[in-house]
Enzyme design. Sequence first.
Site, PDB file in Angstrom:
ATOM      1  N   GLU A 198      -2.166   0.607  -5.797  1.00 46.19           N
ATOM      2  CA  GLU A 198      -1.918  -0.613  -5.198  1.00 46.19           C
ATOM      3  C   GLU A 198      -2.346  -2.241  -6.513  1.00 46.19           C
ATOM      4  OE1 GLU A 198      -4.734  -0.281  -1.997  1.00 46.19           O
ATOM      5  OE2 GLU A 198      -4.473   1.883  -2.568  1.00 46.19           O
ATOM      6  N   HIS A 237       1.175  -1.217   0.079  1.00 46.98           N
ATOM      7  CA  HIS A 237      -0.319   0.110   0.116  1.00 46.98           C
ATOM      8  C   HIS A 237       1.087   1.264  -0.098  1.00 46.98           C
ATOM      9  CE1 HIS A 237      -3.806   2.168   0.699  1.00 46.98           C
ATOM     10  NE2 HIS A 237      -4.675   1.121   0.705  1.00 46.98           N
TER      11      HIS A 237
HETATM   12  C1  BGC Z   1      -8.669   1.866  -0.221  1.00 43.05           C
HETATM   13  C2  BGC Z   1      -9.412   3.006   0.503  1.00 43.05           C
HETATM   14  C3  BGC Z   1      -8.701   3.098   1.939  1.00 43.05           C
HETATM   15  C4  BGC Z   1      -7.932   3.129   1.618  1.00 43.05           C
HETATM   16  C5  BGC Z   1      -6.480   2.742   3.285  1.00 43.05           C
HETATM   17  C6  BGC Z   1      -7.719   1.568  -0.497  1.00 43.05           C
HETATM   18  O1  BGC Z   1      -6.865   1.019  -1.016  1.00 43.05           O
HETATM   19  O2  BGC Z   1      -9.627   1.372  -1.996  1.00 43.05           O
HETATM   20  O3  BGC Z   1     -11.168   2.947   0.017  1.00 43.05           O
HETATM   21  O4  BGC Z   1      -9.016   4.394   2.843  1.00 43.05           O
HETATM   22  O5  BGC Z   1      -7.017   1.848   1.392  1.00 43.05           O
HETATM   23  O6  BGC Z   1      -7.139   1.328   3.611  1.00 43.05           O
END
Ligand code: BGC
Length: 351
Positions: free
Chosen positions: A317, A184
């Site tokens: 991601e 992430h």
């Molecule tokens: C999600 C978001 C979320 C973020 C952090 C992303 O992959 O789609 O909705 O706020 O991750 O968790």
Amino acid sequence: MSNTKTVGKIEKFDEFNGHQIDKLTLSNANNVSISVITLGSTLYELNVPDQDGGSRNLILNFKHSQDYFENPFYISMGIGRTGGRIADGQLVIDDQQTQLPQNEGTTTLHGGPHGFNTQIWQGELGKQDGNDVIIMHHLQKSADDGFPGDMAVTITYTLSSDNVVSINFAAKSSAKTVFNPTQHTYFNLGKTSDIMNHQLKLNSTQALKLDDKKIPTEDRIDVEGTPYDFRQTKNLGQAIQAMSATKEKGFDDVFAVNPDANNIIAELKDPETNCAVAIESSRSGMILFTANSFTHDHMNFVRTDGVGYPHEGVAMEPMILPKPGQDRDFSEMTIPEDQTVAYSIKYHLSF
Ligand code: BGC
């Protein structure tokens, strides 16, 4: 003779819940370095040389381990067993339903409340072709996260002599289960506190239409003529502004991607610093999240000295594109018992 190999080191980062958290670093001969902390297998730094003889970290990070859990944003953390959302926490494998723990209302997001990001990984340096590499190990137990199978996971981080960071996720489970991991990482390639001046290109012609819980529906958005159209490089800030009438006020979307001949799915660039990253992945989907809801508080970022700003970074991601949530078709991300399955993500850095 100067060392042209990538060399690694391990040092203590801090303490978290009575456990020592380590930081593992790789450096190459071009003054590029990457580091990963054992909390959540979190990518901590991607440092490249800047024009003033210093170095620039291209990703968002926090000062302390605890900071990672003060907000819901998974800052640059390792994500698994599955990135994205599982509607009502209902996982189905071979017609067998498993009720997973939920962590976003009724939804299971990013592996749920005990996902990879919450685990303390065992970190070590290894060798590949004479270069040091970072290896993170963890046994993700079914009793801990509620998914079927105890899963032995290894995430290997390498840095090449031509500045390619590669992240390889490998898993072997004691029972059939799902595996669709991601990192992430939030990029900010510039000198400022937001990414509004960045340029983005995506190899994507469609995004998934999401419901009000951000669960994919069966409908698709054709990007042509919409703010979702990143087929040609364009200014990200203007695209975000074009989304200002939406509830999200920016992008938090799942794109269907078409990897090109070199498996590149996305290219991000900051025209001011000339820093860029091309993302390589052979999987069929990618979440684009432009950090619309970042707040000043609870975001102790190193970059902005303890304060957070909306759009401070952008997360891309890579993952297998999810099927419509209500279809409960997890077949593409299901892995067999006792067999190693691996996915990789590569960041090609330029500066
Ligand atoms: C999600 C978001 C979320 C973020 C952090 C992303 O992959 O789609 O909705 O706020 O991750 O968790």
